[in-house]
Design an enzyme around this catalytic site. Structure first.
Site, PDB file in Angstrom:
ATOM      1  CB  THR A  41      -1.552  13.333   0.878  1.00 57.79           C
ATOM      2  OG1 THR A  41      -2.250  12.772   0.275  1.00 57.79           O
ATOM      3  CG2 THR A  41      -1.969  14.860   0.984  1.00 57.79           C
ATOM      4  CE  LYS A  42       4.155  12.947  -5.044  1.00 55.07           C
ATOM      5  NZ  LYS A  42       4.854  12.153  -5.866  1.00 55.07           N
TER       6      LYS A  42
ATOM      7  CG  ASN B  86      -4.291   2.132   6.292  1.00 52.60           C
ATOM      8  OD1 ASN B  86      -5.146   2.412   7.086  1.00 52.60           O
ATOM      9  ND2 ASN B  86      -3.054   1.616   6.227  1.00 52.60           N
TER      10      ASN B  86
ATOM     11  CB  SER C  62      -3.228   5.729  -3.102  1.00 53.84           C
ATOM     12  OG  SER C  62      -4.210   6.502  -2.907  1.00 53.84           O
ATOM     13  CB  CYS C  63      -5.262   2.733   0.716  1.00 51.06           C
ATOM     14  SG  CYS C  63      -4.196   3.959   1.649  1.00 51.06           S
ATOM     15  CB  THR C  64      -6.163   7.910   0.580  1.00 51.14           C
ATOM     16  OG1 THR C  64      -4.823   8.273   0.010  1.00 51.14           O
ATOM     17  CG2 THR C  64      -5.743   7.695   1.937  1.00 51.14           C
TER      18      THR C  64
ATOM     19  NE  ARG D 136       1.381  -4.362   7.546  1.00 54.47           N
ATOM     20  CZ  ARG D 136       0.964  -5.256   8.454  1.00 54.47           C
ATOM     21  NH1 ARG D 136       1.954  -6.329   8.611  1.00 54.47           N
ATOM     22  NH2 ARG D 136      -0.436  -5.452   8.643  1.00 54.47           N
ATOM     23  CB  ILE D 137       0.133  -3.812   0.074  1.00 55.86           C
ATOM     24  CG1 ILE D 137       0.018  -2.250   0.776  1.00 55.86           C
ATOM     25  CG2 ILE D 137      -0.536  -4.157  -1.202  1.00 55.86           C
ATOM     26  CD1 ILE D 137      -1.241  -2.401   1.357  1.00 55.86           C
TER      27      ILE D 137
ATOM     28  NE  ARG E 126       7.270  11.465   5.635  1.00 53.18           N
ATOM     29  CZ  ARG E 126       6.998  11.087   4.300  1.00 53.18           C
ATOM     30  NH1 ARG E 126       6.750   9.888   4.113  1.00 53.18           N
ATOM     31  NH2 ARG E 126       7.027  11.914   3.508  1.00 53.18           N
TER      32      ARG E 126
END
Length: 338
Positions: free
Chosen positions: A213-214, A318, A154-156, A12-13, A200
């Site tokens: 999440t980190k 994202n 990261s994106c976030t 994706r990226i 998941r």
């Protein structure tokens, strides 16, 4: 000088980075020389040309043997699982953009350097022993020539760090919480299937799914003073792209909604232009698909409680926003010198 890059991992990226390079008109500054991806070449070309989130690629794409043709450009395709065996030196690679999602340690970065690359940029958070972690627009100016193994965070993290910085400088942040409302990702099954994380195991399209999440650690990585002062949670929702982040911070200075929105609007039009955007329209997540900004502040959702508790809603694509920051950081690494 044109920066010669290789993309390691064409998911994706990786594909978004290549598309963003062509769509942003920066091919005079950056040239994709090679792509290393274990998947078959036919599939690589097909998924570059046809994308469920970002639509059909405007450039002509075709594949022959070990070459990918994009318009008039020729990109070498490699299918090498061992980083140490990659021909980066032979190809004169300046920067490897590692978008595999697998590698991220200093040892991984050094393997790329051993293969002949001059620098490495990971498209995900890396270890504490990397030379730098960059959130473009906030700390990219700190890059130095000897920063050879770098993470683009990261994106976030790229989405929320500029907003945290702005609110902290203006009003003084004491502590905060973050809730990431994230689109589904490829580590989630279409139907129930086994996964180490029991949540998941569940079908991505059927539930809102809490995941680890980190992000709090990512905030501290950029702003060490916020150690133990931020917490974050994340949920995955049944959409394929675009993420919303709910940021709540307690601040020392009394403030109202108008002041918060004025601050963020001014930054979007000034110091963070191109990185942060600002909207007053009644939009939904799909409206931010293919948006190149790291963060888009939704001022209609800004709230202030008791003059000292600020809540903001910030959107980001994202994939696309982060891919554009990968290109920005690549250029910043080149400007810092080899």
């Amino acid at each position: 000088m044109t920066i010669r890059i290789a993309i390691n991992g064409f998911g994706r990226i990786g594909r978004s980075v290549l598309r963003a390079l062509y769509e942003s008109g920066r091919r005079a500054e950056i040239s994709v020389v090679a792509i290393n991806e274990l998947a078959n070449a036919e599939g690589m070309a097909h998924l570059l040309k046809y994308d469920s989130s970002h639509g059909r690629f405007a450039w002509d794409v075709r594949q022959e043997c070990d070459k990918l043709y994009v318009g008039d450009d020729i990109i070498r395709l490699i299918h090498q699982p061992e980083i140490e065996q990659l021909p980066w030196g032979e190809l004169g690679i300046d920067v490897v953009l590692d978008c595999s999602g697998v590698y991220g340690s200093r040892a991984d970065g050094e393997a790329h350097l051993t293969s002949g690359a001059k620098k490495v940029l990971f498209a995900h958070p890396g270890g504490h022993d990397l030379d730098a972690t960059v959130v473009y627009g906030v700390n990219h100016q700190d890059l130095q020539a000897d920063h050879r193994i770098v993470s683009n965070a990261s994106c976030t993290t790229n989405c929320i760090i500029p907003i945290i910085q702005l609110l902290d400088v203006a009003f003084g942040i004491e502590s905060g919480t973050v809730t990431t409302i994230h689109s589904s990702m490829n580590d989630q099954p279409v139907i129930d299937a086994y996964h180490q994380d029991l949540r998941r195991t569940r079908a991505a399209s059927q539930s809102i799914i809490p995941v680890d999440t980190k992000l709090a650690a990512g905030i501290t990585r950029i702003f060490p003073k916020f150690c133990d002062r931020f917490e974050a949670i994340s949920v995955r929702v049944p959409t394929i792209n675009v993420t919303a982040i709910d940021l709540s911070v307690s601040v020392t200075s009394p403030v109202d909604v108008a002041e918060v929105n004025q601050l963020l609007q001014k930054a979007a039009r000034g110091s963070f232009r191109g990185i942060v955007d600002y909207t007053e329209l009644p939009l939904v997540s799909t409206d931010f698909n293919h948006d190149p900004h790291s963060a888009i502040v939704d001022c209609t959702q800004t709230r202030v409680s008791g003059q000292h508790l600020i809540k903001t809603l910030v959107w980001c694509d994202n994939e696309w926003g982060f891919a554009n920051r990968m290109l920005d950081t690549t250029l910043a690494m080149a400007r810092s010198g080899f």
